[in-house]
Scaffold this motif. Structure first.
Motif, short mmCIF file in Angstrom:
data_model
loop_
_atom_site.label_atom_id
_atom_site.label_comp_id
_atom_site.label_asym_id
_atom_site.label_seq_id
_atom_site.Cartn_x
_atom_site.Cartn_y
_atom_site.Cartn_z
N LEU A 263 -0.42 -7.52 6.62
CA LEU A 263 0.64 -8.11 5.80
C LEU A 263 0.41 -7.81 4.32
O LEU A 263 1.33 -7.35 3.62
N VAL A 264 -0.81 -8.04 3.82
CA VAL A 264 -1.06 -7.78 2.40
C VAL A 264 -1.14 -6.28 2.12
O VAL A 264 -0.81 -5.83 1.01
N PHE A 265 -1.55 -5.48 3.12
CA PHE A 265 -1.56 -4.02 2.94
C PHE A 265 -0.15 -3.50 2.72
O PHE A 265 0.13 -2.79 1.74
N PHE A 266 0.75 -3.86 3.62
CA PHE A 266 2.12 -3.35 3.50
C PHE A 266 2.82 -3.92 2.27
O PHE A 266 3.64 -3.24 1.65
N GLN A 267 2.52 -5.18 1.92
CA GLN A 267 3.17 -5.76 0.76
C GLN A 267 2.90 -4.94 -0.50
O GLN A 267 3.71 -4.93 -1.43
N ASN A 268 1.76 -4.24 -0.53
CA ASN A 268 1.42 -3.42 -1.70
C ASN A 268 1.73 -1.94 -1.49
O ASN A 268 2.18 -1.26 -2.41
N PHE A 269 1.51 -1.43 -0.28
CA PHE A 269 1.67 0.01 -0.05
C PHE A 269 3.09 0.41 0.35
O PHE A 269 3.32 1.57 0.67
N VAL A 270 4.03 -0.52 0.30
CA VAL A 270 5.43 -0.11 0.40
C VAL A 270 5.94 0.38 -0.95
O VAL A 270 7.08 0.85 -1.06
N GLY A 271 5.14 0.25 -2.01
CA GLY A 271 5.46 0.87 -3.28
C GLY A 271 5.95 -0.06 -4.37
O GLY A 271 6.34 0.40 -5.45
N ILE A 272 5.92 -1.38 -4.14
CA ILE A 272 6.49 -2.30 -5.13
C ILE A 272 5.81 -2.17 -6.48
O ILE A 272 6.45 -2.25 -7.54
N ASN A 273 4.50 -1.95 -6.49
CA ASN A 273 3.80 -1.95 -7.77
C ASN A 273 4.09 -0.70 -8.59
O ASN A 273 3.95 -0.72 -9.81
N THR A 274 4.51 0.38 -7.93
CA THR A 274 4.93 1.55 -8.70
C THR A 274 6.20 1.24 -9.50
O THR A 274 6.40 1.76 -10.60
N ILE A 275 7.05 0.35 -8.95
CA ILE A 275 8.28 -0.03 -9.65
C ILE A 275 7.98 -1.06 -10.74
O ILE A 275 8.45 -0.93 -11.88
N ILE A 276 7.20 -2.08 -10.41
CA ILE A 276 6.90 -3.14 -11.37
C ILE A 276 6.16 -2.60 -12.59
O ILE A 276 6.45 -2.95 -13.73
N TYR A 277 5.17 -1.71 -12.35
CA TYR A 277 4.34 -1.22 -13.45
C TYR A 277 4.87 0.05 -14.11
O TYR A 277 4.62 0.27 -15.29
N TYR A 278 5.60 0.87 -13.36
CA TYR A 278 5.89 2.21 -13.86
C TYR A 278 7.37 2.59 -13.84
O TYR A 278 7.70 3.76 -14.03
N ALA A 279 8.28 1.62 -13.63
CA ALA A 279 9.69 1.99 -13.60
C ALA A 279 10.14 2.70 -14.88
O ALA A 279 10.83 3.73 -14.79
N PRO A 280 9.78 2.23 -16.08
CA PRO A 280 10.20 2.98 -17.28
C PRO A 280 9.63 4.40 -17.31
O PRO A 280 10.32 5.33 -17.77
#
Length: 465
Positions: A263-280
Motif C-alpha cells: 500500500l505505501v509502496f504504490f502510494q509513492n511509486f505511482v508517481g505522485i511525488n514527481t508531481i508535488i515536487y517537480y510539476a513546475p
C-alpha cells in the motif's frame, strides 16, 4: 460548574482544532514549497540534477527520523510537549534553509524541517483523535490529509507570489510564521486525557477529568468518557506487545505486512511525488516560463485540495477498494497521455502545453480522491490491536523511505531518459496498483476493527468486486 464548563468548551475546542490544523498545514507547506523554490535556487547556489534531488529529499530523510522516534517520545513527553518541540524544530529548519548559502546548508536544514514534518505526521493526528468527541473522531483521520493539501496549495500560492522576483528565500522563509504560532499556541492547550491516564498513574485520572470537563462541558459526560478511556488503556496494555521485525513476518502476520507495505509502496511509486515536487520543472521543460509554470502549479494545488473532499465523503460510502481501483485507472490513463505526448516528439506549442497540463490535472485529481486519503484510513485497519502501533509505524517509516527515493532519483532520471519514459514507468506502476487493489486488498468499509481482525487472522484471498 457545568455552566462554566459549557462556556469554556467552545473556545477551547476551536483552539485545539486550529492548532492541530496548523500542524497539518505546516506539513503540507514545507513539503510543497520546494517545487517552486527549486527553479530559482540555482540563481544563488548552482545545483546538479542529483543535488536538486538531494535538496528535495533531505526533508524526507528527516521525516523518516521524526516519524520513527515520535511514537516513543509522544508516550514519554506527552502529545502537547512533542508538538511544541516539533514547532521549534520547524522554526530552526525553516530559518536555516531560507538563509542557506551552499548545498550542505540547504540539505542540512531541509533535514531539520523534515524532522518537524515527521513529528507532526505522527503526533498531531494522534493528539486530535484523543481529544475529539467520539462522534467526529473517525473524520479526523482523513481530515489530516485535507489539511496537508491545503498546506501544499498555500505553498504553491506563495511560490507564485515571489516568482516574479525569483526570491526563493522568502518562499521557504514564510513558513516560519505558522511554525511560531503553532509552537506558542499549542503550549496553551490541554494535554491528551488518554495520555494522562496511560502515562501518569499518580494523579493522571484527576488531571484527565479536569481536561474532559473542560472539553465536554459536564462532569457526567467527562466521567463517562474517562471510564471508556480507562477500559481502553486496560485492554491495550493486556493485548499490545512490542513488535520486532520478525513478528511482522511471522506466518500469521506475513500477508498483512505485505499488504501494508505494498500500500505505501504504490502510494509513492505511482508517481505522485514527481508531481508535488517537480510539476513546475516538468512544465518548464515543455515550454512554460518559470512564472507561468508556477501559476499553473497553483491550479494543480487547488485540484489536489478540492478533490480530497469527495474522497473523504466517498471513503465510507463507496469503500476503500473501489476508490483505490478507480483512482489507479484514472492515474494510469493520465500517465499514458503524458508518456505518449512526450514520446511522439510534439514540438513546443499550445498542443504540447495543453496535453501536458491536462494529463497532470487528471492525474492529481485521480490520486487526491483515492490513494491520497485512503492510505491513512486503511493502514490502521489492517493490523490486529496487539501489533497495530508497531506495524503502522513500520509501514509509515517505509512510506517516507519510498517518498525519499522517488524525490532523490527523479531529477537524474528526468535528465537521463526524458519525461516520456518516466511517465511510461509510472503508467506501469499505476496498472500494477490496480491489480493490487483488485486481487490482494481486503475491503474494510463498514466493519469494526474487531471484525476485520477476526477475518484477517484467517486470511482469504480477496475477490474482485
Amino acid at each position: 460548574m457545568s455552566s462554566g464548563a459549557q462556556t469554556a468548551k467552545r473556545p477551547s475546542q476551536w483552539a485545539i482544532w486550529f492548532f492541530g490544523a496548523l500542524g497539518g498545514i505546516l506539513w503540507g507547506y514545507d513539503t510543497g514549497v520546494i517545487s517552486g523554490a527549486i527553479l530559482f535556487i540555482p540563481d544563488d547556489i548552482p545545483l546538479s540534477s542529483l543535488e536538486q534531488g538531494t535538496v528535495v529529499s533531505g526533508l524526507l530523510v528527516g521525516a523518516m527520523l521524526g516519524a520513527g522516534v515520535s511514537g516513543t517520545l509522544a508516550d514519554t513527553l506527552g502529545r502537547r510537549l512533542l508538538i511544541l518541540l516539533g514547532g521549534i524544530v520547524f522554526v530552526i529548519g525553516t530559518l536555516g534553509a531560507a538563509l542557506g548559502v551552499n548545498v550542505a546548508m540547504l540539505v542540512g536544514f531541509r533535514f531539520v524541517m523534515g524532522v518537524g514534518v515527521g513529528i507532526v505526521s505522527v503526533v498531531v493526528p494522534m493528539y486530535l483523535s484523543e481529544l475529539a468527541p467520539a462522534r467526529i473522531r473517525g473524520r479526523l483521520t482523513s481530515l489530516m490529509q485535507l489539511l496537508v493539501t491545503v498546506g501544499i496549495f498555500l505553498a504553491y500560492v506563495t511560490d507564485f507570489a515571489f516568482a516574479g522576483s525569483r526570491d526563493w528565500r522568502w518562499m521557504i522563509g514564510l513558513g516560519v510564521i505558522p511554525a511560531v504560532v503553532l509552537a506558542i499556541g499549542i503550549y496553551t492547550q490541554p494535554e491528551s486525557p488518554r495520555w494522562l491516564v496511560a502515562q501518569k498513574p499518580d494523579g493522571g485520572e484527576a488531571d484527565a477529568r479536569v481536561v474532559l470537563e473542560r472539553l465536554r462541558g459536564t462532569p457526567e459526560a467527562a466521567e463517562a468518557e474517562l471510564s471508556e478511556i480507562r477500559e481502553s488503556v486496560r485492554v491495550e496494555r493486556e493485548n499490545t506487545e512490542k513488535v520486532a521485525i520478525g513478528t511482522l513476518f511471522s506466518p500469521r502476520l506475513r500477508r498483512l505486512t505485505l499488504i501494508g507495505m505494498l500500500l505505501v509502496f504504490f502510494q509513492n511509486f505511482v508517481g505522485i511525488n514527481t508531481i508535488i515536487y517537480y510539476a513546475p520543472t516538468l512544465l518548464t521543460d515543455v515550454g512554460f516560463g518559470a512564472t507561468g509554470a508556477i501559476g499553473a502549479n497553483v491550479g494543480i494545488g487547488a485540484v489536489n485540495m478540492l478533490m480530497t473532499l469527495p474522497g473523504m465523503w466517498l471513503i465510507d460510502r463507496a469503500g476503500r477498494r473501489p476508490l483505490l481501483r478507480w483512482g489507479a485507472v484514472g492515474m494510469c490513463l493520465a500517465m499514458i497521455v503524458l508518456a505518449v505526448t512526450n514520446l511522439v516528439g510534439l514540438e513546443q506549442g499550445p498542443l504540447l502545453l495543453g496535453l501536458t497540463l491536462a494529463g497532470i490535472v487528471v492525474y492529481i485529481a485521480s490520486f487526491s480522491i483515492s490513494w491520497g486519503p485512503v492510505q491513512w484510513v486503511l493502514l490502521p485497519e489492517l493490523f490486529p490491536l496487539r501489533v497495530r502501533a508497531g506495524a503502522v509505524a513500520f509501514c509509515v517509516t517505509f512510506n517516507w523511505l519510498f517518498n525519499m527515493t522517488v524525490a532523490l532519483l527523479f531529477p537524474s532520471l528526468l535528465e537521463a531518459f526524458g519525461a516520456g519514459w518516466n511517465f511510461l514507468f509510472f503508467a506501469v506502476t499505476t496498472a500494477a496498483a490496480y491489480v493490487y487493489a483488485t486481487r490482494l486488498l481486503p475491503e474494510t468499509k463498514g466493519r469494526s476493527l474487531e471484525e476485520i481482525e477476526r477475518d484477517l487472522a484467517q486470511p482469504v484471498t480477496a475477490k474482485p468486486v
